[in-house]
Design a protein around this motif. Structure first.
Motif, short mmCIF file in Angstrom:
data_model
loop_
_atom_site.label_atom_id
_atom_site.label_comp_id
_atom_site.label_asym_id
_atom_site.label_seq_id
_atom_site.Cartn_x
_atom_site.Cartn_y
_atom_site.Cartn_z
N ASP A 502 0.83 -1.19 0.00
CA ASP A 502 0.00 0.00 0.00
C ASP A 502 0.87 1.25 0.00
O ASP A 502 0.50 2.28 -0.55
CB ASP A 502 -0.92 0.01 1.22
N TYR A 503 2.03 1.17 0.61
CA TYR A 503 2.97 2.28 0.62
C TYR A 503 4.35 1.72 0.97
O TYR A 503 4.47 0.65 1.57
CB TYR A 503 2.55 3.38 1.60
N PRO A 504 5.44 2.41 0.60
CA PRO A 504 6.79 1.81 0.66
C PRO A 504 7.22 1.34 2.05
O PRO A 504 7.86 0.30 2.17
CB PRO A 504 7.69 2.95 0.16
N THR A 505 6.89 2.11 3.10
CA THR A 505 7.41 1.74 4.42
C THR A 505 6.72 0.52 5.00
O THR A 505 7.17 0.01 6.03
CB THR A 505 7.26 2.91 5.40
N CYS A 506 5.65 0.05 4.39
CA CYS A 506 4.93 -1.11 4.93
C CYS A 506 5.84 -2.35 4.90
O CYS A 506 6.05 -3.00 5.93
CB CYS A 506 3.66 -1.35 4.12
N ALA A 507 6.36 -2.68 3.73
CA ALA A 507 7.23 -3.86 3.62
C ALA A 507 8.50 -3.69 4.45
O ALA A 507 8.99 -4.65 5.06
CB ALA A 507 7.57 -4.13 2.16
N GLU A 508 9.04 -2.46 4.48
CA GLU A 508 10.25 -2.21 5.26
C GLU A 508 10.00 -2.44 6.74
O GLU A 508 10.81 -3.05 7.44
CB GLU A 508 10.72 -0.78 5.01
N TRP A 509 8.86 -1.94 7.23
CA TRP A 509 8.52 -2.14 8.64
C TRP A 509 8.34 -3.63 8.94
O TRP A 509 8.86 -4.13 9.95
CB TRP A 509 7.24 -1.38 8.97
N ARG A 510 7.64 -4.34 8.09
CA ARG A 510 7.39 -5.77 8.30
C ARG A 510 8.72 -6.52 8.38
O ARG A 510 8.92 -7.36 9.27
CB ARG A 510 6.52 -6.32 7.17
N ASP A 511 9.62 -6.23 7.46
CA ASP A 511 10.93 -6.90 7.46
C ASP A 511 11.72 -6.56 8.73
O ASP A 511 12.38 -7.44 9.31
CB ASP A 511 11.74 -6.48 6.24
N ASN A 512 11.65 -5.31 9.16
CA ASN A 512 12.38 -4.90 10.36
C ASN A 512 11.86 -5.59 11.61
O ASN A 512 12.64 -5.98 12.49
CB ASN A 512 12.30 -3.38 10.53
N VAL A 513 10.55 -5.75 11.70
CA VAL A 513 9.97 -6.42 12.86
C VAL A 513 10.41 -7.89 12.89
O VAL A 513 10.84 -8.41 13.92
CB VAL A 513 8.43 -6.33 12.84
N ILE A 514 10.31 -8.55 11.74
CA ILE A 514 10.67 -9.97 11.69
C ILE A 514 12.15 -10.16 12.03
O ILE A 514 12.53 -11.10 12.76
CB ILE A 514 10.34 -10.56 10.31
N GLU A 515 12.99 -9.28 11.53
CA GLU A 515 14.43 -9.37 11.84
C GLU A 515 14.66 -9.23 13.34
O GLU A 515 15.47 -9.98 13.92
CB GLU A 515 15.18 -8.28 11.08
N ARG A 516 13.96 -8.31 13.99
CA ARG A 516 14.15 -8.12 15.44
C ARG A 516 13.60 -9.30 16.22
O ARG A 516 14.19 -9.71 17.24
CB ARG A 516 13.46 -6.83 15.89
N LEU A 517 12.48 -9.88 15.78
CA LEU A 517 11.93 -11.04 16.50
C LEU A 517 12.90 -12.21 16.49
O LEU A 517 12.92 -13.02 17.43
CB LEU A 517 10.59 -11.44 15.87
N ILE A 553 4.73 -16.94 8.17
CA ILE A 553 5.03 -17.84 9.29
C ILE A 553 6.36 -18.55 9.09
O ILE A 553 7.13 -18.77 10.03
CB ILE A 553 3.88 -18.86 9.46
N GLU A 554 6.66 -18.88 7.86
CA GLU A 554 7.95 -19.51 7.56
C GLU A 554 9.12 -18.58 7.89
O GLU A 554 10.20 -19.04 8.27
CB GLU A 554 8.00 -19.90 6.07
N ARG A 555 8.90 -17.27 7.80
CA ARG A 555 9.95 -16.29 8.08
C ARG A 555 10.10 -16.00 9.57
O ARG A 555 11.10 -15.43 9.99
CB ARG A 555 9.66 -14.97 7.34
N LEU A 556 9.11 -16.37 10.37
CA LEU A 556 9.15 -16.08 11.80
C LEU A 556 10.07 -17.07 12.52
O LEU A 556 10.34 -18.17 12.01
CB LEU A 556 7.74 -16.15 12.38
N PRO A 557 10.55 -16.71 13.69
CA PRO A 557 11.44 -17.62 14.44
C PRO A 557 10.78 -18.98 14.68
O PRO A 557 9.62 -19.05 15.11
CB PRO A 557 11.66 -16.88 15.76
N GLN A 558 11.53 -20.02 14.42
CA GLN A 558 10.99 -21.37 14.59
C GLN A 558 10.73 -21.70 16.05
O GLN A 558 9.91 -22.57 16.37
CB GLN A 558 11.96 -22.39 13.99
N GLU A 559 11.39 -21.00 16.98
CA GLU A 559 11.21 -21.27 18.41
C GLU A 559 9.87 -20.74 18.91
O GLU A 559 9.41 -21.12 19.99
CB GLU A 559 12.33 -20.62 19.22
N SER A 560 9.24 -19.84 18.17
CA SER A 560 8.02 -19.18 18.64
C SER A 560 6.78 -19.93 18.17
O SER A 560 6.72 -20.45 17.05
CB SER A 560 7.95 -17.75 18.11
#
Length: 677
Positions: A502-517, A553-560
């Motif tokens: 929908d807007y550029p920062t959406c995918a960037e935010w999603r990637d940043n959250v997954i990386e931090r998790l 879900i495949e991108r999320l931590p397997q421990e969670s």
């Protein structure tokens, strides 16, 4: 619109091709507001008007200064007042009275506030403060179209002073005028582009970021006033190209276009080309000067004023949307109504014989007095309306939090929140910045909880994740969990590699959250999203949602452990408006369960979520629909609680009351969580 631009007299300065261009502009706006899908960018008609107005007003100022050595500001403002205000205030007053009689009581206070701002020439500023999305507003103001008139009125206030100062200090040299005005245009355009990344609402509605469009017209006026003439056939071809560009913008742009921005150059520069080259041989002047175009151009100001309330007032008066054919019919009916306004309101004030006119000073004084009086009446009435209660007078029992609620058949006097407070009854993350806005790609999240040793639950999703925040925060405050909030407006937490953004920062935010998790995997990741809001076609929705879930879900931590929260029901209409009409019969505002849950947009996504949960052992699915719906309906009011603050967001109060149900779901899924007594 373009109030200064209507032909005030058939003088040597009158250009019928510009009158016809005005017709093109107003017809684009008219067809766009009528809902015709093939005129998806018809809103650019306003930008055409801006360029025309900048050209005509600047031509007048430069011509008067050239002839007399100065500009009579009082006379200038008096002429503008006679031209603009009679029709604007008349349509405003009539629209306000009619709308007040037919709209839901809940909307009357806002109606009167908008009317007050409109009467005082600042509706655009009000809509900017309200963060209005002109291109996607679900409940637009009846006076929303006055935003452009506010821009022009404010421009007329400042531009004569600015331009006369430029002429005084820089003289009448062509390069000096070009440099000064061109610099202002460039600064406004750059400011518009810069502000688009900060606040699209302010970029859209504020004079400083839209002034460049009127300034482009001013540059054309300066060129013409200093002897620039384009009379060759090449100029005619350029004029045709400009007309094609301006008209094409009305068909090629859409509500999804980033606007105003670079795309705005298409109608603006196209209009400028038509005005600059419109008198050349082979130009489209012969088309623009046809009698039908001249007629529509002459009434364009009144047509712009009356068409929007004629479509929107019936829309707000009924429960449900108007059929497309009726919107088109009402838009067509606006033409004769506009002619009557032009004939009996515009013309008598604008063309009154000089011997019957009051002095310029008195005209300005009377105009200001009329505007202030109407604004004061509107504002005072809004305050009085705000004190009128909107409920049945009966009280309801305290919320019991039981499945299969029957719903309260009336609007309780003790309902929480009350109807007027509901729009602002948002979760705390709307105020503390934890709900990231469209400009923010910060994936750090917000951590809440009283016990750092408690199991960690990461909430991950769009504003529908915020629906569950009050309940989760209450659990965290009791030390049951450590809550990690990751929510962003209009940005789903699930997506495929090829999902449109929908807007550029959406995918960037999603990637940043997954990386931090991944850095510190939480015990549970709770995915909560507006499942009915994504770009897949209806027939592909189930497969798209399944693919998006599986990919994320495949991108999320397997421990969670992953928990999919089934989305809340969507209401057929804004509950506050409906309930204010039916305080004694609140059941009329309930959603039909079968339509909402089985045939509605979220039905395919629910099946996709079942499939993913069944196929993946670390994925669970929680469906709390039973707390919102019974076997037949999904009520808007349950016991003493208002469930929704709009068609698809929960009130903070109701979410907070859902704490036991949310806690029950977590108890069954997360070790270390206990039921609260």
């Amino acid at each position: 619109m373009a109030a200064s631009g209507s032909a005030e007299s058939r003088t040597a300065h009158f250009r019928p091709d510009i009158q016809g261009l005005r017709a093109v502009a107003v017809l684009l706006v008219l067809l766009y507001h009528a809902g015709l899908p093939w005129v998806s960018g018809g809103y650019v008609g306003v930008d055409i008007f801006f360029v025309i107005s900048g050209f005509l007003i600047t031509s007048h100022i430069v011509r008067e200064v050239d002839l007399k050595g100065r500009l009579d500001l009082v006379a200038f403002y008096a002429r503008r007042a006679r031209r603009i205000l009679p029709a604007a205030l008349a349509v405003l007053a009539v629209s306000m009275v009619v709308a007040y009689l037919v709209i839901p009581p809940f909307e009357r206070e806002g109606l009167l506030q908008d009317a007050a701002a409109t009467a005082l020439y600042v509706p655009n500023m009000l809509f900017a403060v309200q963060d209005t999305d002109y291109l996607a507003s679900e409940a637009p103001s009846i006076f929303q179209h006055y935003w452009s008139l506010g821009i022009e009125e404010q421009f007329y206030l400042f531009w004569p002073v600015v331009l006369t100062m430029v002429l005084k200090f820089l003289g009448h040299r062509r390069w000096a005028l070009w440099a000064a005005v061109g610099g202002l245009v460039a600064a406004s355009f750059v400011g518009c582009l810069a502000l688009m990344s900060v606040s699209e609402s302010w970029a859209f509605f504020a004079l400083p970021t839209r002034a460049w469009e009127l300034g482009v017209g001013a540059l054309v006026a300066i060129a013409v006033s200093r002897g620039v003439r384009v009379s060759s056939p090449v100029g005619g071809v350029a004029a045709w190209g400009g007309l094609a560009a301006a008209a094409a913008a009305g068909f090629l742009l859409t509500d999804a276009t980033s606007f105003p921005g670079v795309a705005t150059l298409l109608p603006v520069l196209g209009t400028a080309a038509v005005i600059l080259c419109g008198t050349a041989r082979l130009s489209p002047a012969w088309l623009l000067e046809r009698r039908p175009m001249q007629f529509v151009g002459a009434i364009s100001y009144s047509l712009y004023l009356v068409h929007w309330p004629m479509v929107l007032i019936p829309q707000t008066a009924v429960e449900g949307s108007l059929p497309e054919w009726l919107k088109v019919a009402l838009s067509a009916l606006a033409v004769p109504v506009a002619y009557l306004c032009y004939r009996f309101v515009e013309t008598p004030f604008r063309r009154a014989p000089s011997r019957t006119r009051v002095s310029h000073r008195r005209t300005v004084a009377v105009s200001l007095a009329a505007s202030v009086a109407l604004g004061a009446v509107s504002a005072t009435s809004a305050g009085a309306v705000a004190r009128i209660p909107i409920h049945s007078g009966n009280e309801a029992p305290e919320y019991a939090g039981q499945p299969n609620p029957s719903g309260t058949p009336y609007v309780p006097a003790n309902m929480s929140p009350d109807l007027r407070s509901a729009p602002e009854d948002n979760p705390e993350i709307y105020r503390d910045g934890c709900l990231r806005d469209t400009r923010d790609d910060d994936g750090s999240g917000c951590q809440e909880g009283a016990d750092p040793a408690a199991p960690t639950v990461a909430l991950f999703g769009d504003s529908h994740a915020a629906n569950w925040h009050p309940a989760l925060r209450a659990i965290a405050d009791d030390g049951q969990i450590e809550l990690d909030v990751n929510a962003k407006s209009s940005c789903e937490s699930v997506a495929t590699e090829n999902s449109p953004n929908d807007y550029p920062t959406c995918a960037e935010w999603r990637d940043n959250v997954i990386e931090r998790l991944h850095e510190d995997p939480p015990d549970v990741i709770m995915l909560a999203n507006y499942a009915a809001h994504h770009s897949a076609d209806a027939e592909d929705r189930e497969q798209y949602w399944q693919d998006a879930l599986e990919h994320t879900i495949e991108r999320l931590p397997q421990e969670s452990q992953v928990l999919i929260m089934v989305d809340t029901p969507t209401m057929p209409a804004v509950p506050m408006s409906c309930l204010s009409r039916h305080v004694e019969d609140a059941e009329r505002c309930a959603a039909n369960r079968e339509t909402t849950l089985e045939e509605g947009l979220d039905a395919p996504t629910r099946q996709a979520e079942r499939t993913v949960a069944e196929d993946d052992g670390r994925v669970d699915r929680v469906d709390l629909t039973a707390y919102f719906c019974n076997d037949e309906t999904c009520p808007a009011v349950i016991d003493d609680r208002l469930v929704y603050r709009d068609t698809h967001h929960l009130t903070r109060t109701f979410s907070d009351a859902m704490r036991p149900a949310v806690e029950e779901a977590l108890v069954n899924l997360v070790d270390g969580i206990e039921r609260t007594a």
